[in-house]
Scaffold this motif. Structure first.
Motif, mmCIF file in Angstrom:
data_model
loop_
_atom_site.group_PDB
_atom_site.id
_atom_site.type_symbol
_atom_site.label_atom_id
_atom_site.label_comp_id
_atom_site.label_asym_id
_atom_site.label_seq_id
_atom_site.Cartn_x
_atom_site.Cartn_y
_atom_site.Cartn_z
ATOM 1 N N ARG A 23 44.386 54.217 9.096
ATOM 2 C CA ARG A 23 44.767 55.288 10.007
ATOM 3 C C ARG A 23 45.734 54.827 11.104
ATOM 4 N NH1 ARG A 23 45.770 60.589 10.503
ATOM 5 N NH2 ARG A 23 45.124 61.435 12.498
ATOM 6 N N PHE A 24 45.443 53.706 11.762
ATOM 7 C CA PHE A 24 46.299 53.243 12.848
ATOM 8 C C PHE A 24 47.727 53.056 12.374
ATOM 9 C CE2 PHE A 24 48.395 49.713 15.040
ATOM 10 C CZ PHE A 24 48.366 50.159 16.354
ATOM 11 N N TRP A 25 47.889 52.372 11.238
ATOM 12 C CA TRP A 25 49.222 52.073 10.735
ATOM 13 C C TRP A 25 49.953 53.350 10.339
ATOM 14 C CZ3 TRP A 25 49.619 47.389 12.340
ATOM 15 C CH2 TRP A 25 48.519 46.523 12.297
ATOM 16 N N ASP A 26 49.213 54.336 9.802
ATOM 17 C CA ASP A 26 49.829 55.611 9.467
ATOM 18 C C ASP A 26 50.345 56.312 10.718
ATOM 19 O OD1 ASP A 26 49.428 55.331 6.753
ATOM 20 O OD2 ASP A 26 47.643 56.597 6.677
ATOM 21 N N LEU A 27 49.545 56.354 11.768
ATOM 22 C CA LEU A 27 49.973 57.010 13.005
ATOM 23 C C LEU A 27 51.216 56.344 13.587
ATOM 24 C CD1 LEU A 27 46.536 57.663 14.747
ATOM 25 C CD2 LEU A 27 48.033 59.356 13.686
ATOM 26 N N VAL A 28 51.260 55.018 13.518
ATOM 27 C CA VAL A 28 52.421 54.296 14.060
ATOM 28 C C VAL A 28 53.672 54.643 13.273
ATOM 29 C CG1 VAL A 28 53.456 52.019 14.412
ATOM 30 C CG2 VAL A 28 51.067 52.415 15.047
ATOM 31 N N ARG A 29 53.594 54.570 11.951
ATOM 32 C CA ARG A 29 54.807 54.793 11.148
ATOM 33 C C ARG A 29 55.239 56.249 11.175
ATOM 34 N NH1 ARG A 29 53.984 56.527 5.852
ATOM 35 N NH2 ARG A 29 51.821 56.672 5.183
ATOM 36 N N TRP A 30 54.308 57.183 11.401
ATOM 37 C CA TRP A 30 54.666 58.599 11.494
ATOM 38 C C TRP A 30 55.175 58.964 12.889
ATOM 39 C CZ3 TRP A 30 49.408 60.249 8.994
ATOM 40 C CH2 TRP A 30 49.497 60.132 7.596
ATOM 41 N N GLY A 31 55.119 58.030 13.834
ATOM 42 C CA GLY A 31 55.514 58.341 15.198
ATOM 43 C C GLY A 31 54.513 59.205 15.924
ATOM 44 N N GLU A 32 53.240 59.129 15.516
ATOM 45 C CA GLU A 32 52.193 59.973 16.081
ATOM 46 C C GLU A 32 51.127 59.176 16.831
ATOM 47 O OE1 GLU A 32 50.672 62.347 12.859
ATOM 48 O OE2 GLU A 32 52.656 63.132 12.334
ATOM 49 N N ALA A 33 51.432 57.925 17.166
ATOM 50 C CA ALA A 33 50.428 57.061 17.782
ATOM 51 C C ALA A 33 50.099 57.462 19.218
ATOM 52 C CB ALA A 33 50.882 55.602 17.737
ATOM 53 N N SER A 34 50.901 58.333 19.826
ATOM 54 C CA SER A 34 50.571 58.791 21.183
ATOM 55 C C SER A 34 49.242 59.528 21.219
ATOM 56 C CB SER A 34 51.676 59.693 21.726
ATOM 57 O OG SER A 34 51.845 60.842 20.914
ATOM 58 N N THR A 35 48.772 60.014 20.064
ATOM 59 C CA THR A 35 47.469 60.679 20.002
ATOM 60 C C THR A 35 46.325 59.712 20.293
ATOM 61 O OG1 THR A 35 47.317 60.299 17.605
ATOM 62 C CG2 THR A 35 48.313 62.367 18.327
ATOM 63 N N LEU A 36 46.611 58.420 20.290
ATOM 64 C CA LEU A 36 45.585 57.427 20.606
ATOM 65 C C LEU A 36 45.272 57.375 22.098
ATOM 66 C CD1 LEU A 36 46.920 54.553 18.322
ATOM 67 C CD2 LEU A 36 44.877 55.930 17.911
ATOM 68 N N THR A 37 46.162 57.908 22.924
ATOM 69 C CA THR A 37 45.924 57.918 24.370
ATOM 70 C C THR A 37 44.739 58.819 24.693
ATOM 71 O OG1 THR A 37 48.253 57.505 24.887
ATOM 72 C CG2 THR A 37 46.909 58.530 26.609
ATOM 73 N N GLU A 38 43.778 58.315 25.458
ATOM 74 C CA GLU A 38 42.606 59.107 25.807
ATOM 75 C C GLU A 38 41.852 58.484 26.959
ATOM 76 O OE1 GLU A 38 40.277 59.065 22.193
ATOM 77 O OE2 GLU A 38 39.364 57.132 22.664
ATOM 78 N N ASN A 39 41.063 59.302 27.628
ATOM 79 C CA ASN A 39 40.121 58.846 28.654
ATOM 80 C C ASN A 39 38.819 59.596 28.425
ATOM 81 O OD1 ASN A 39 38.755 57.895 30.835
ATOM 82 N ND2 ASN A 39 40.085 58.798 32.391
#
Length: 416
Positions: free
Chosen positions: A361-377
């Motif tokens: 999942r992590f690598w998919d989000l990075v390559r799709w340019g969607e890793a900003s969804t990992l930001t959270e509090n």
């Protein structure tokens, strides 16, 4: 790593050592092939291709973790330094190794019997697909799709019952293209004092509930054992599955409160595919370190989902018989779901459903340019993290930088 706050002094530096050891061993194997005498030509070609595949495999992990790293193909002379390559240069080296392995018929498309676990042409094709798609190298998308179609049309692989993949009986099944063959402690068990001896894995212990004494609520199964209680699944992940999706209960376990001792980020839900099972480890050695669960690296399902993504998301023209509709609906049919049109949203969602807990999942989000969804509090999950583009790579270990000097002095990755 889950909190995206690794530092040059606090990170999984063992990965650096492990994969560079792999690189060095592959270099030695390739050198041995080049200097061999009296070895049957076809066998020598196979060994050489296997070594190139494995070198590409080890390097692709170093490349994904660190990007800008030293690389070498021969024994280093004193002071044992190598030039630091850019991530793009490393990518080119990985592709060269995979193209060498794939050229001609040095590797079989599939293996069986005593050869199970050896590298195949299908495994090299899937590794090339992972690397090309992570690099977003559009110039090679058509090559990769042609490779996926070649695997598909070979007929050597097929989907099997999803839950059966993860049992002992499911090892090297018709869906398996490449997997790490772990063996239980009876073959030589690891101990806490000697973690490198033996052939088992501690992954099942790592992800299974601490001090478990209950039954999985989703499947009703009592085959599971306790472990260390880390890497829980968030409850909202269940919502990504459609009603009747067979993959959910095979991917996620749920244990009732009071049947185990909660650990960090506890949710009650745990990863099921590699969960600790009764009878899957044996003495000698420390039980938690010696599970026999094979790690499935490449599955036929990835062939289908790669093809669907390349066609639907990236606009590559279909090749041969493998269309996006065929690919996505073979996946859905195996899961017990009705056919559906292969939209970009669905292709990405099916990939998440299919590979939950398999490290994709992590690598998919990075390559799709969607890793900003990992930001959270989210205090309820003890998680406070912020994505930045520099988080694509880990920091280079400070201990490795300190060893180098002069023209070979390692340069730290941006952001650290």
């Amino acid at each position: 790593m889950s909190q995206l706050d690794a530092t040059p002094d606090e990170l999984p530096g063992g990965l650096w050592t492990i994969y560079y050891n792999g690189l060095a061993r592959c270099n030695n194997a390739i050198s041995a092939c080049e200097n061999a005498v009296g070895v049957e030509e076809d066998a020598l070609a196979q060994y050489n291709a296997e070594a190139h595949f494995l070198r590409a495999y080890y390097m692709h992990w170093l490349w994904k973790f660190w990007g800008n790293i030293p690389y070498f193909e021969e024994d280093l002379e004193s002071p044992y330094f190598a030039r630091q390559y850019t991530a793009d240069e490393i990518y080119a080296e990985i592709i060269d190794d995979l193209d060498f392995a794939l050229e001609g018929d040095k590797l079989p498309m599939d293996v069986s019997g005593a050869d199970e676990g050896r590298a195949t042409k299908a495994a090299a094709m899937l590794l090339k697909a992972r690397v090309v798609m992570y690099q977003n190298d559009e110039s090679k998308y058509a090559e990769v799709l042609a490779d996926m179609n070649a695997i598909y049309e070979s007929g050597d692989y097929s989907l099997v019952d999803f839950a059966s993949i993860w049992t002992r009986e499911g090892e090297f099944c018709d869906e398996s293209i490449f997997e790490v063959n772990h063996l239980p402690g009876e073959y030589g068990g690891k101990t806490w004092g000697d973690g490198w001896t033996g052939f088992g894995t501690n992954l099942p212990a790592f992800i299974s509930p601490n001090e478990l004494n209950g039954v999985d609520q989703l499947s009703g199964s009592s085959v599971y054992k306790g472990g260390w209680g880390f890497g829980p699944v968030r409850p909202e992940v269940l919502d990504i599955y459609e009603d009747g999706d067979d993959r959910m209960s095979a991917s996620i376990n749920h244990f009732a409160d009071g049947t185990y001792t909660p650990r960090f980020q506890n949710t009650g839900y745990f990863m099921a595919k590699y969960a600790a099972r009764t009878g899957y480890n044996e003495p000698p050695g420390d039980v938690d370190l010696n599970y026999e669960n094979n790690l499935r690296i490449f599955r036929y399902a990835e062939v289908l989902l790669n093809a669907a993504e390349l066609i639907v998301v990236h606009g590559v023209a279909p090749v041969g018989e493998l269309t996006a509709e065929v690919a996505i609906n073979e996946i859905r049919d195996r899961a017990g779901l009705d056919p559906a049109a292969p939209t970009a949203e669905l292709v990405k969602l099916e990939r998440r459903r299919e590979f939950l807990g398999e490290g994709m999942r992590f690598w998919d989000l990075v390559r799709w340019g969607e890793a900003s969804t990992l930001t959270e509090n989210l205090p309820e999950y003890s998680s406070n993290r912020t994505w930045a583009s520099t988080k694509k790579y880990l920091p280079i270990p400070q201990s490795e930088i300190d060893k180098t000097e002069g023209e070979f002095k390692l340069v730290q990755n941006d952001g650290y």
